[in-house]
Scaffold this motif. Structure first.
Motif, PDB file in Angstrom:
ATOM      1  N   ALA A  97       2.822  11.116   5.125  1.00  0.00           N
ATOM      2  CA  ALA A  97       2.919  10.112   4.155  1.00  0.00           C
ATOM      3  C   ALA A  97       2.389   8.832   4.961  1.00  0.00           C
ATOM      4  CB  ALA A  97       4.292   9.859   3.613  1.00  0.00           C
ATOM      5  N   LEU A  98       2.198   8.578   6.504  1.00  0.00           N
ATOM      6  CA  LEU A  98       2.235   8.499   6.963  1.00  0.00           C
ATOM      7  C   LEU A  98       0.812   8.527   7.847  1.00  0.00           C
ATOM      8  CD1 LEU A  98       2.328   6.028  10.211  1.00  0.00           C
ATOM      9  CD2 LEU A  98       2.968   8.074  11.477  1.00  0.00           C
ATOM     10  N   ALA A  99      -0.014   9.445   8.113  1.00  0.00           N
ATOM     11  CA  ALA A  99      -0.888   9.994   7.975  1.00  0.00           C
ATOM     12  C   ALA A  99      -2.430   9.360   6.733  1.00  0.00           C
ATOM     13  CB  ALA A  99      -1.235  11.426   8.137  1.00  0.00           C
ATOM     14  N   LEU A 100      -1.159   9.968   4.921  1.00  0.00           N
ATOM     15  CA  LEU A 100      -1.971   9.692   4.222  1.00  0.00           C
ATOM     16  C   LEU A 100      -2.822   8.350   4.238  1.00  0.00           C
ATOM     17  CD1 LEU A 100      -1.138  12.206   1.589  1.00  0.00           C
ATOM     18  CD2 LEU A 100      -3.259  11.730   3.169  1.00  0.00           C
ATOM     19  N   SER A 101      -1.235   7.181   4.849  1.00  0.00           N
ATOM     20  CA  SER A 101      -1.238   5.818   4.994  1.00  0.00           C
ATOM     21  C   SER A 101      -2.660   5.460   6.218  1.00  0.00           C
ATOM     22  CB  SER A 101      -0.114   5.177   5.192  1.00  0.00           C
ATOM     23  OG  SER A 101       1.030   5.449   4.562  1.00  0.00           O
ATOM     24  N   PHE A 102      -2.714   5.721   6.856  1.00  0.00           N
ATOM     25  CA  PHE A 102      -4.061   5.348   7.923  1.00  0.00           C
ATOM     26  C   PHE A 102      -4.591   6.332   7.040  1.00  0.00           C
ATOM     27  CE2 PHE A 102      -0.383   5.664  11.233  1.00  0.00           C
ATOM     28  CZ  PHE A 102      -0.602   4.585  11.955  1.00  0.00           C
ATOM     29  N   VAL A 103      -5.111   7.227   6.070  1.00  0.00           N
ATOM     30  CA  VAL A 103      -5.996   7.254   5.669  1.00  0.00           C
ATOM     31  C   VAL A 103      -6.687   6.537   4.976  1.00  0.00           C
ATOM     32  CG1 VAL A 103      -7.342   8.444   4.328  1.00  0.00           C
ATOM     33  CG2 VAL A 103      -6.354   9.954   5.673  1.00  0.00           C
ATOM     34  N   SER A 114     -17.948  -1.888 -10.060  1.00  0.00           N
ATOM     35  CA  SER A 114     -17.611  -1.085  -9.198  1.00  0.00           C
ATOM     36  C   SER A 114     -16.346  -0.907  -8.959  1.00  0.00           C
ATOM     37  CB  SER A 114     -18.663  -1.100  -7.813  1.00  0.00           C
ATOM     38  OG  SER A 114     -18.278  -2.159  -7.332  1.00  0.00           O
ATOM     39  N   THR A 115     -16.237   0.391  -7.931  1.00  0.00           N
ATOM     40  CA  THR A 115     -14.663   0.886  -7.795  1.00  0.00           C
ATOM     41  C   THR A 115     -14.461  -0.018  -7.173  1.00  0.00           C
ATOM     42  OG1 THR A 115     -15.028   2.845  -8.193  1.00  0.00           O
ATOM     43  CG2 THR A 115     -13.252   2.551  -7.070  1.00  0.00           C
ATOM     44  N   GLY A 116     -13.249  -1.374  -7.162  1.00  0.00           N
ATOM     45  CA  GLY A 116     -12.767  -1.920  -5.979  1.00  0.00           C
ATOM     46  C   GLY A 116     -11.763  -0.894  -4.789  1.00  0.00           C
ATOM     47  N   TRP A 117     -11.562  -1.125  -4.707  1.00  0.00           N
ATOM     48  CA  TRP A 117     -10.000  -1.210  -2.759  1.00  0.00           C
ATOM     49  C   TRP A 117      -8.583  -1.688  -3.607  1.00  0.00           C
ATOM     50  CZ3 TRP A 117      -7.095  -4.406  -0.631  1.00  0.00           C
ATOM     51  CH2 TRP A 117      -7.383  -5.899  -0.235  1.00  0.00           C
ATOM     52  N   GLU A 118      -8.534  -1.308  -4.659  1.00  0.00           N
ATOM     53  CA  GLU A 118      -6.908  -1.920  -5.525  1.00  0.00           C
ATOM     54  C   GLU A 118      -6.482  -0.798  -6.165  1.00  0.00           C
ATOM     55  OE1 GLU A 118      -9.601  -0.473  -9.564  1.00  0.00           O
ATOM     56  OE2 GLU A 118      -9.646  -2.559  -7.003  1.00  0.00           O
ATOM     57  N   PHE A 119      -7.255   1.243  -5.750  1.00  0.00           N
ATOM     58  CA  PHE A 119      -6.658   2.001  -6.283  1.00  0.00           C
ATOM     59  C   PHE A 119      -6.653   2.254  -5.405  1.00  0.00           C
ATOM     60  CE2 PHE A 119      -7.040   7.236  -6.676  1.00  0.00           C
ATOM     61  CZ  PHE A 119      -6.886   6.834  -7.544  1.00  0.00           C
ATOM     62  N   ASP A 120      -6.988   2.407  -3.446  1.00  0.00           N
ATOM     63  CA  ASP A 120      -6.730   2.474  -2.296  1.00  0.00           C
ATOM     64  C   ASP A 120      -5.968   1.853  -1.986  1.00  0.00           C
ATOM     65  OD1 ASP A 120      -9.545   3.908  -1.255  1.00  0.00           O
ATOM     66  OD2 ASP A 120     -10.332   2.159  -2.639  1.00  0.00           O
ATOM     67  N   PHE A 121      -5.520   0.272  -2.419  1.00  0.00           N
ATOM     68  CA  PHE A 121      -4.261  -0.542  -2.345  1.00  0.00           C
ATOM     69  C   PHE A 121      -3.018   0.566  -2.755  1.00  0.00           C
ATOM     70  CE2 PHE A 121      -1.009  -4.129  -3.076  1.00  0.00           C
ATOM     71  CZ  PHE A 121      -0.601  -4.379  -1.690  1.00  0.00           C
ATOM     72  N   ILE A 122      -2.786   0.869  -3.983  1.00  0.00           N
ATOM     73  CA  ILE A 122      -1.130   1.374  -4.525  1.00  0.00           C
ATOM     74  C   ILE A 122      -1.183   3.071  -3.397  1.00  0.00           C
ATOM     75  CG2 ILE A 122      -2.443   2.484  -6.517  1.00  0.00           C
ATOM     76  CD1 ILE A 122       0.377   0.819  -6.659  1.00  0.00           C
ATOM     77  N   LEU A 123      -2.375   3.690  -3.510  1.00  0.00           N
ATOM     78  CA  LEU A 123      -2.268   4.784  -3.001  1.00  0.00           C
ATOM     79  C   LEU A 123      -1.572   4.304  -1.538  1.00  0.00           C
ATOM     80  CD1 LEU A 123      -5.379   6.705  -3.764  1.00  0.00           C
ATOM     81  CD2 LEU A 123      -2.933   7.042  -4.504  1.00  0.00           C
ATOM     82  N   LEU A 124      -1.707   3.652  -0.615  1.00  0.00           N
ATOM     83  CA  LEU A 124      -1.920   3.261   0.282  1.00  0.00           C
ATOM     84  C   LEU A 124       0.341   1.941   0.135  1.00  0.00           C
ATOM     85  CD1 LEU A 124      -0.921   2.014   3.588  1.00  0.00           C
ATOM     86  CD2 LEU A 124      -1.784  -0.374   2.478  1.00  0.00           C
ATOM     87  N   ALA A 125       0.053   1.576  -0.929  1.00  0.00           N
ATOM     88  CA  ALA A 125       1.586   1.609  -1.504  1.00  0.00           C
ATOM     89  C   ALA A 125       2.162   2.917  -1.415  1.00  0.00           C
ATOM     90  CB  ALA A 125       1.871   0.562  -2.588  1.00  0.00           C
ATOM     91  N   ALA A 126       1.760   3.104  -2.190  1.00  0.00           N
ATOM     92  CA  ALA A 126       3.292   4.508  -2.645  1.00  0.00           C
ATOM     93  C   ALA A 126       3.482   6.198  -1.682  1.00  0.00           C
ATOM     94  CB  ALA A 126       2.073   5.400  -3.830  1.00  0.00           C
ATOM     95  N   ASN A 127       2.419   5.692  -0.609  1.00  0.00           N
ATOM     96  CA  ASN A 127       2.553   6.455   1.270  1.00  0.00           C
ATOM     97  C   ASN A 127       3.658   5.609   1.584  1.00  0.00           C
ATOM     98  OD1 ASN A 127       1.137   8.410   1.182  1.00  0.00           O
ATOM     99  ND2 ASN A 127      -0.514   7.951   0.548  1.00  0.00           N
ATOM    100  N   ILE A 128       3.417   4.174   1.522  1.00  0.00           N
ATOM    101  CA  ILE A 128       4.608   3.404   2.754  1.00  0.00           C
ATOM    102  C   ILE A 128       5.631   3.993   1.811  1.00  0.00           C
ATOM    103  CG2 ILE A 128       5.192   1.168   3.248  1.00  0.00           C
ATOM    104  CD1 ILE A 128       2.650   0.663   3.260  1.00  0.00           C
ATOM    105  N   PHE A 129       6.005   3.715   0.524  1.00  0.00           N
ATOM    106  CA  PHE A 129       7.451   4.138  -0.103  1.00  0.00           C
ATOM    107  C   PHE A 129       7.960   5.534   0.328  1.00  0.00           C
ATOM    108  CE2 PHE A 129       9.802   5.870  -3.694  1.00  0.00           C
ATOM    109  CZ  PHE A 129      11.137   4.461  -3.975  1.00  0.00           C
ATOM    110  N   LEU A 130       6.317   6.460   0.355  1.00  0.00           N
ATOM    111  CA  LEU A 130       7.428   7.847   1.058  1.00  0.00           C
ATOM    112  C   LEU A 130       7.599   8.550   1.979  1.00  0.00           C
ATOM    113  CD1 LEU A 130       5.368  10.029  -1.217  1.00  0.00           C
ATOM    114  CD2 LEU A 130       7.453   9.714  -1.815  1.00  0.00           C
ATOM    115  N   LEU A 131       7.446   6.852   3.102  1.00  0.00           N
ATOM    116  CA  LEU A 131       7.830   7.121   4.840  1.00  0.00           C
ATOM    117  C   LEU A 131       8.755   6.285   4.806  1.00  0.00           C
ATOM    118  CD1 LEU A 131       6.229   7.462   7.314  1.00  0.00           C
ATOM    119  CD2 LEU A 131       5.577   5.328   6.946  1.00  0.00           C
ATOM    120  N   THR A 132       9.507   5.415   3.736  1.00  0.00           N
ATOM    121  CA  THR A 132      10.391   4.253   4.216  1.00  0.00           C
ATOM    122  C   THR A 132      11.353   5.330   2.750  1.00  0.00           C
ATOM    123  OG1 THR A 132       9.898   2.722   2.301  1.00  0.00           O
ATOM    124  CG2 THR A 132       9.028   2.520   4.621  1.00  0.00           C
ATOM    125  N   ASN A 133      11.552   5.673   3.195  1.00  0.00           N
ATOM    126  CA  ASN A 133      12.396   6.531   1.862  1.00  0.00           C
ATOM    127  C   ASN A 133      13.022   7.912   1.242  1.00  0.00           C
ATOM    128  OD1 ASN A 133      13.642   3.873  -0.761  1.00  0.00           O
ATOM    129  ND2 ASN A 133      11.535   4.260  -0.375  1.00  0.00           N
TER     130      ASN A 133
END
Length: 135
Positions: free
Chosen positions: A89-95, A116-135
């Motif tokens: 999750a940490l590695a994917l957060s950096f990605v 176009s595709t904004g970065w909202e999708f990237d942001f929710i993937l970052l948030a999900a990885n941070i959630f996994l990282l901290t739980n």
């Protein structure tokens, strides 16, 4: 006074109803892990198998694109099977931070766009990885 009683009763009912969902914490975590794994495998696999297109688009060496794909696929498999979830999750957060950085600074992509595709999708993937990282 009747409105206060109704609101109080609704809050009690909602608190009771919401507390019953706690028993599904494990299932919801499994669903989140599976969803993240599917997304990262889907986006990482082409980087591993045919990095030429993305390397040309990013002006990166093909080996860097393959490395990015490997991190995405291996991280996804790690999260999916529950092994080394926090490091993955940490590695994917950096990605995802890198993807957001590229979209904001290099491509000047807005958070949300109709054309176009904004970065909202990237942001929710970052948030999900941070959630996994901290739980």
């Amino acid at each position: 006074m009747a409105a206060y009683a109704i609101i109080k009763e609704l809050l009690i009912i909602n608190k009771t109803m919401l507390s019953t969902f706690v028993q599904y914490n494990g299932l919801s975590l499994l669903i989140l892990q599976a969803a993240l794994a599917i997304i990262f495998i889907y986006h990482g696999w082409p980087k591993l198998t045919s990095p030429e297109k993305m390397a040309a688009a990013l002006n990166w060496p093909q080996m860097a694109v393959r490395l990015l794909g490997a991190v995405e696929v291996l991280g996804a498999l790690s999260i999916l099977f529950g092994y080394y979830v926090e490091p993955a999750a940490l590695a994917l957060s950096f990605v995802m931070l890198g993807a957001i950085w590229m979209k904001i600074t290099k491509w000047h992509t807005p958070f949300f766009s109709q054309t176009s595709t904004g970065w909202e999708f990237d942001f929710i993937l970052l948030a999900a990885n941070i959630f996994l990282l901290t739980n």
